[in-house]
Scaffold this active site. Structure first.
Site, PDB file in Angstrom:
ATOM      1  N   ASN A  15      31.716  40.823  48.019  1.00  0.00           N
ATOM      2  CA  ASN A  15      30.405  41.103  48.721  1.00  0.00           C
ATOM      3  C   ASN A  15      29.094  40.479  47.962  1.00  0.00           C
ATOM      4  O   ASN A  15      28.271  39.943  48.598  1.00  0.00           O
ATOM      5  CB  ASN A  15      30.162  42.789  48.898  1.00  0.00           C
ATOM      6  N   ASN A 103      23.783  51.631  49.760  1.00  0.00           N
ATOM      7  CA  ASN A 103      25.375  51.215  49.202  1.00  0.00           C
ATOM      8  C   ASN A 103      26.175  50.807  50.444  1.00  0.00           C
ATOM      9  O   ASN A 103      25.731  51.199  51.560  1.00  0.00           O
ATOM     10  CB  ASN A 103      25.870  52.717  48.890  1.00  0.00           C
ATOM     11  N   HIS A 105      30.135  51.562  52.301  1.00  0.00           N
ATOM     12  CA  HIS A 105      31.205  52.029  51.930  1.00  0.00           C
ATOM     13  C   HIS A 105      32.301  51.689  52.956  1.00  0.00           C
ATOM     14  O   HIS A 105      31.752  51.556  54.146  1.00  0.00           O
ATOM     15  CB  HIS A 105      30.892  53.811  52.322  1.00  0.00           C
TER      16      HIS A 105
END
Ligand code: GAR
Length: 190
Positions: A15, A103, A105
């Site tokens: 990522n 973030n 997830h």
């Protein structure tokens, strides 16, 4: 002015690489720093190859937070992205970047989140629960793992007979497609 984005990563860093590439040549933002909490995080290597300054910081530094915060400040970072980052972000950093830390997830929160829920553990839990769909959640962080306000979610099917790896690759595809675009939208609104 172009916004400066820092990435925090712990592992492979696919990522991180995807985000760095997405913003290279962008008018909106650039990734100007990657910090890893593991010496052997391959994310460090990826950043180096792509010409992004990368730094390892150890356990004590994440515990007290002053060095992490100092570095982010010195580098003029506007926005922080957790891309496969598995340690706790120091409270001082959370306080200094309100609604400026996101973030990703690899499931649809609030299900399958919390301490210990990362990477393949998440996909195994989704399969064990017999879920028909999974996906990704992009959320602001707060002091509790995976509980900050949700910014965006994207869904994919769970197919009969899926292995954790098969589900992971479907989820990764969603991450690569959507995470940079969501970051761009948030950074543009700063
Ligand atoms: C990603 O799937 C990310 O969603 C997940 O770790 C993987 C990192 O892959 N994050 C978590 O599980 C956080 N709880 P990468 O290092 O190749 O980007």
């Amino acid at each position: 002015m172009k916004k400066k984005v820092a990435i925090l990563a712990s592992g492979n860093g696919t990522n991180a690489e995807n985000i760095i590439r997405y913003f290279s040549g962008s008018e909106t933002a650039c990734v100007n720093l990657l910090i890893a909490n593991r010496k052997d995080a391959y994310a460090l290597e990826r950043a180096k190859r792509l010409g992004v300054p990368s730094v390892y910081m150890g356990k004590d530094e994440w515990k007290e937070g002053a060095n992490v915060l100092g570095l982010l400040r010195r580098e003029g970072v506007d926005f922080v992205v957790l891309a496969g980052f598995l340690a706790r972000v120091p409270q001082a950093v959370i306080d200094a970047f309100p609604r400026r830390i996101v973030n990703i997830h690899p499931a649809l929160l609030p299900k399958f989140g919390g301490k210990g829920m990362y990477g393949s553990h998440v996909h195994e839990a989704v399969l064990a629960a017999g879920e028909k769909e999974s996906g990704i959640t992009i959320h602001y962080i707060n002091e509790h793992y995976d509980e900050g306000d949700i910014v965006a979610q994207f869904r994919c099917e769970v197919l009969p007979g899926d292995t954790p790896d098969e589900l992971a690759s479907r989820v990764h595809a969603l991450e690569y497609k959507h995470f940079p675009e969501v970051i761009e939208r948030l950074v543009t609104a700063l």
